[in-house]
Design an enzyme around this catalytic site. Structure first.
Site, PDB file in Angstrom:
ATOM      1  N   THR A 136      -0.612   4.443   0.108  1.00  0.00           N
ATOM      2  CA  THR A 136      -1.517   5.540   0.457  1.00  0.00           C
ATOM      3  C   THR A 136      -0.804   6.639   1.241  1.00  0.00           C
ATOM      4  O   THR A 136      -0.989   7.829   0.976  1.00  0.00           O
ATOM      5  CB  THR A 136      -2.708   5.007   1.276  1.00  0.00           C
ATOM      6  OG1 THR A 136      -3.473   4.124   0.448  1.00  0.00           O
ATOM      7  CG2 THR A 136      -3.597   6.140   1.755  1.00  0.00           C
ATOM      8  N   CYS A 184       0.845  -1.194   0.000  1.00  0.00           N
ATOM      9  CA  CYS A 184       0.000   0.000   0.000  1.00  0.00           C
ATOM     10  C   CYS A 184       0.883   1.247   0.000  1.00  0.00           C
ATOM     11  O   CYS A 184       1.832   1.346   0.781  1.00  0.00           O
ATOM     12  CB  CYS A 184      -0.904   0.016   1.224  1.00  0.00           C
ATOM     13  SG  CYS A 184      -1.999   1.448   1.317  1.00  0.00           S
TER      14      CYS A 184
END
Length: 375
Positions: free
Chosen positions: A195, A193
């Site tokens: 993000t 991830c």
């Protein structure tokens, strides 16, 4: 006006358990199965609390088949088409038809953008009873999520509903009071991830679990720590911080049962096998190693593979990596459960549910001695 939270925020690598006097003479005496009760779901569930993430690579039927033997949970990825006969047959075998049937360790998954009519048709199927649903979106703070949780709870009051993801206590409680039994905790801690890098949003996972678990338990709900675990010790720390369940992606990736092609590569080692007398050129030993592809569900690859391409208004929040081949997922779950049992024997926790009660963490500058290379 911009504010700064000045509290210390911690991740799994920032703490170690303090060992304590124990009544356990062996890790074999530690009971890693717990009977869970829920706020809305009318049944109990006996499980080790470990979940396979609902990612396309790990939320597979094959992983589910193995994990069930260890009373571990699989959240099937949402790209299975339950209109197909073979998928319907699998679900029919794994979900109870009546209340007296054995409870399943399997969740199906959905997002907010998925076809709601199809979902409700599957949930309402009379031939089998799906009673566990994971509502999974990256940003658990949008109003539509609360509305959807309320709608699903009203329409299917018997469901065990898990929803996420969030990292704060207030939203954890809002989701539980809207109808969720379990709230998934974690924004950006996963190994694939990006993000936090792309958006600047997130929170260190241990601190997120501590706050969200406290908030959830105060209103009768539970939490699932989603992301950030790289080893069995991290799983134990998540339980120690108050997580009721721990969801794993990267740790189950690279196994036989995970999706993805097996890749073979020739890798050069540091072992010298010869030196040319004239040129003094050194020849190093080469060996073949196996890998499997693992990717984040917000990566460009996932968007192209499962959603028809990347939407023009968004950017990739995931990456694609090659994970070293691990053999059967059975090896992984056995190592995790062995590590958790060992933790319990160190801190004096005879039962899984005793881990938070027996936990005291040291804050540390480092947890591993890597002077001679990474282990």
């Amino acid at each position: 006006m911009t504010q700064i939270k000045d509290s210390t925020e911690l991740d799994f690598c920032d703490v170690l358990f303090m060992p304590k006097r124990t009544t356990l003479n062996s890790r074999s005496e530690a009971d890693v199965i717990k009977e869970y009760k829920f706020k809305y779901y009318p049944h109990t569930l006996k499980t080790c609390g470990i979940m396979a993430a609902n990612m396309a690579t790990t939320g597979t039927f094959e992983i589910n088949n193995v994990l069930q033997k260890y009373q571990a949970i699989t959240c099937l990825h949402k790209h299975y088409d339950f209109q197909k006969e073979e998928n319907i047959q699998y679900i029919a075998k794994n979900f109870k038809k009546k209340e007296s049937d054995k409870n399943s360790y399997t969740f199906i998954s959905t997002g907010l953008k998925d076809d709601k009519k199809k979902l409700f048709k599957v949930l309402g199927n009379k031939d089998f009873k799906i009673d566990k649903l994971c509502i999974d979106i990256a940003n658990g703070y949008i109003p539509k999520l609360l509305e959807f949780v309320k709608e699903v709870r009203a329409k299917f009051p018997y469901l065990l509903i898990m929803v996420g993801n969030v990292v704060t206590g207030d939203m954890t409680q809002d989701l539980i009071l809207s109808g969720a039994d379990i709230v998934k905790v974690g924004i950006g801690p996963g190994s694939v991830c990006t993000t936090r890098k792309l958006t600047g949003v997130g929170r260190p996972q241990l601190s997120a679990i501590l706050e969200c678990a406290d908030a959830a338990h105060g209103v009768g709900g539970l939490v699932c720590a989603d992301g950030g675990c790289t080893c069995a010790g991290d799983v134990a720390k998540a339980f120690g911080a108050g997580a009721d369940f721990v969801m794993l992606g990267g740790m189950f990736a690279g196994t036989d049962e995970a999706a993805g092609d097996l890749i073979e590569k020739v890798v050069q080692t540091n072992q010298i096998v010869g030196v040319d007398d004239k040129t003094k050129e050194v020849t190093f030993l080469q060996k073949r190693e196996k890998y499997k592809q693992f990717y984040g569900m917000s990566s460009q690859l996932a968007q192209e593979k499962h959603f028809g391409g990347m939407a023009c208004y968004r950017a990739s929040e995931g990456k694609v990596v090659e994970v070293a081949y691990k053999g059967s997922v059975e090896n992984v779950i056995m190592e995790i459960l062995g590590g958790v049992r060992s933790t319990m024997s160190y801190i004096g926790a005879r039962r899984l549910k005793d881990i938070p009660k027996c936990t005291t963490f040291y804050r540390v500058n480092r947890q591993l001695n890597e002077v001679f290379g990474k282990s």
